[in-house]
Design a protein around this motif. Sequence first.
Motif, PDB file in Angstrom:
ATOM      1  N   ALA A 145       0.942  -1.094  -0.286  1.00  0.00           N
ATOM      2  CA  ALA A 145      -0.055   0.218   0.296  1.00  0.00           C
ATOM      3  C   ALA A 145       0.800   0.911   0.075  1.00  0.00           C
ATOM      4  O   ALA A 145       0.351   2.359  -0.465  1.00  0.00           O
ATOM      5  CB  ALA A 145      -0.937   0.135   1.242  1.00  0.00           C
ATOM      6  N   THR A 146       2.388   1.162  -0.087  1.00  0.00           N
ATOM      7  CA  THR A 146       2.958   2.361   0.478  1.00  0.00           C
ATOM      8  C   THR A 146       2.919   2.832  -0.750  1.00  0.00           C
ATOM      9  O   THR A 146       3.276   4.127  -1.029  1.00  0.00           O
ATOM     10  CB  THR A 146       4.455   2.229   1.270  1.00  0.00           C
ATOM     11  N   ARG A 147       2.763   1.851  -2.101  1.00  0.00           N
ATOM     12  CA  ARG A 147       3.048   2.061  -3.300  1.00  0.00           C
ATOM     13  C   ARG A 147       2.627   2.695  -3.184  1.00  0.00           C
ATOM     14  O   ARG A 147       2.347   4.374  -4.911  1.00  0.00           O
ATOM     15  CB  ARG A 147       2.971   1.068  -4.547  1.00  0.00           C
ATOM     16  N   LYS A 148       1.194   3.081  -3.110  1.00  0.00           N
ATOM     17  CA  LYS A 148      -0.232   3.915  -3.759  1.00  0.00           C
ATOM     18  C   LYS A 148      -0.208   5.133  -2.787  1.00  0.00           C
ATOM     19  O   LYS A 148      -0.176   6.448  -3.341  1.00  0.00           O
ATOM     20  CB  LYS A 148      -1.512   3.600  -2.588  1.00  0.00           C
ATOM     21  N   PHE A 220      -2.453  10.128   2.527  1.00  0.00           N
ATOM     22  CA  PHE A 220      -1.968  10.380   3.784  1.00  0.00           C
ATOM     23  C   PHE A 220      -3.298   8.847   4.392  1.00  0.00           C
ATOM     24  O   PHE A 220      -1.989   7.834   5.465  1.00  0.00           O
ATOM     25  CB  PHE A 220      -2.520  11.271   4.387  1.00  0.00           C
ATOM     26  N   ALA A 221      -4.150   8.167   3.424  1.00  0.00           N
ATOM     27  CA  ALA A 221      -5.214   7.596   3.663  1.00  0.00           C
ATOM     28  C   ALA A 221      -4.123   6.052   3.826  1.00  0.00           C
ATOM     29  O   ALA A 221      -4.739   5.240   3.651  1.00  0.00           O
ATOM     30  CB  ALA A 221      -6.355   7.837   3.729  1.00  0.00           C
ATOM     31  N   ALA A 222      -3.582   6.019   2.823  1.00  0.00           N
ATOM     32  CA  ALA A 222      -2.860   4.539   2.030  1.00  0.00           C
ATOM     33  C   ALA A 222      -1.875   4.424   2.226  1.00  0.00           C
ATOM     34  O   ALA A 222      -1.081   3.363   2.441  1.00  0.00           O
ATOM     35  CB  ALA A 222      -2.777   5.015  -0.029  1.00  0.00           C
ATOM     36  N   LEU A 223      -1.658   5.657   2.927  1.00  0.00           N
ATOM     37  CA  LEU A 223       0.207   5.348   4.122  1.00  0.00           C
ATOM     38  C   LEU A 223       0.089   4.004   5.134  1.00  0.00           C
ATOM     39  O   LEU A 223      -0.766   4.543   6.555  1.00  0.00           O
ATOM     40  CB  LEU A 223       0.979   6.608   4.974  1.00  0.00           C
ATOM     41  N   PRO A 224       0.446   2.829   5.322  1.00  0.00           N
ATOM     42  CA  PRO A 224       0.609   1.923   6.200  1.00  0.00           C
ATOM     43  C   PRO A 224       1.016   2.329   7.514  1.00  0.00           C
ATOM     44  O   PRO A 224       2.092   3.086   7.719  1.00  0.00           O
ATOM     45  CB  PRO A 224       1.282   0.833   5.926  1.00  0.00           C
ATOM     46  N   ALA A 225       0.631   2.254   9.155  1.00  0.00           N
ATOM     47  CA  ALA A 225       1.451   2.397   9.885  1.00  0.00           C
ATOM     48  C   ALA A 225       2.986   1.793  10.071  1.00  0.00           C
ATOM     49  O   ALA A 225       4.036   2.371  10.260  1.00  0.00           O
ATOM     50  CB  ALA A 225       0.437   2.345  10.995  1.00  0.00           C
ATOM     51  N   GLN A 230      10.163   5.096   8.424  1.00  0.00           N
ATOM     52  CA  GLN A 230      10.825   5.067   7.535  1.00  0.00           C
ATOM     53  C   GLN A 230      10.488   5.774   5.720  1.00  0.00           C
ATOM     54  O   GLN A 230      11.125   6.822   5.875  1.00  0.00           O
ATOM     55  CB  GLN A 230      10.838   3.825   6.496  1.00  0.00           C
ATOM     56  N   GLN A 231       9.041   5.996   5.828  1.00  0.00           N
ATOM     57  CA  GLN A 231       8.589   7.858   4.812  1.00  0.00           C
ATOM     58  C   GLN A 231       8.567   9.082   4.684  1.00  0.00           C
ATOM     59  O   GLN A 231       7.495   9.364   4.879  1.00  0.00           O
ATOM     60  CB  GLN A 231       7.275   6.644   4.263  1.00  0.00           C
TER      61      GLN A 231
END
Length: 278
Positions: A145-148, A220-225, A230-231
């Motif tokens: 999901a970090t790619r999204k 922001f909604a797509a970024l996994p906890a 790291q991001q």
Amino acid sequence: MNPHDYCQQKAAASGSSFTISFTLLPREKKQAMTALYAFCREVDDVVDEVEDPQVAAIKLAWWRQEVERLYDDGTPQHPVAQALAEVIKTIPLDKELLLEIIDGMEMDLTQARYADFKSLQLYCYRVASVVGLLSAEIFGMTQRATRKYAHDLGMAFQLTNIIRDVGEDARRGRIYLPMDELQRFNVPAADILNSRPTEAFAALMQFQIERARGFYEQAFAALPAADRRQQKPGLVMAAIYRSLLEEIAAEPGLVLTHRISIPPGRKAWLALKAWIKG
């Protein structure tokens, strides 16, 4: 001057806010990001600084060959590509994504208008979302999901750039705002090319600003906890760019005649605050 020093000099000379976001990275990741950013600047400068489109196309074709050399035998000629050759030994940057960036620059040689948002979105993907995807790889990610997140954040950044640079681009004969949206808001292209602020133009810009805000929220909604720490460099840039977007939103007509920016001291404060918040 070694390749990494060249990249550092190239990045510093740009004065871009992006360099703020990776100053606190570990040395290897910082060098990787600096090399990637320097690559983007080199190919972008071809379009911005070479007046003859045919010459610019030849130069971009050379850069395409340079990327091929980078991956084929690891012996590229340019110091930026040499720095990237070191990077890809430890970080698996996708060759096709680097080539996509060049594809995006080539679009600037052949297009000065975009019929609709779908066609503009392809341009934004190539020149910004792809950079986001490569950056996310450098920062480190474990979740798909970090790619999204990286894709949408790159889109948000590029839309913010387009909004900020409407006047500057118009003076180069370019309009990146979709033509069908100009028609919908009754804004003649001549108003933009001649820097004429109107109520209709303000409404058009408000629509563009809302779209950019939407991409920030999607990202922001797509970024996994699991990958948030790291991001952080991307979140630092987002803090600065969202602040810039809100500055523009306060008086959108100014983009026709002024380049809106965030003062360096405030940038540093926003960056530090975002880094601590993580």
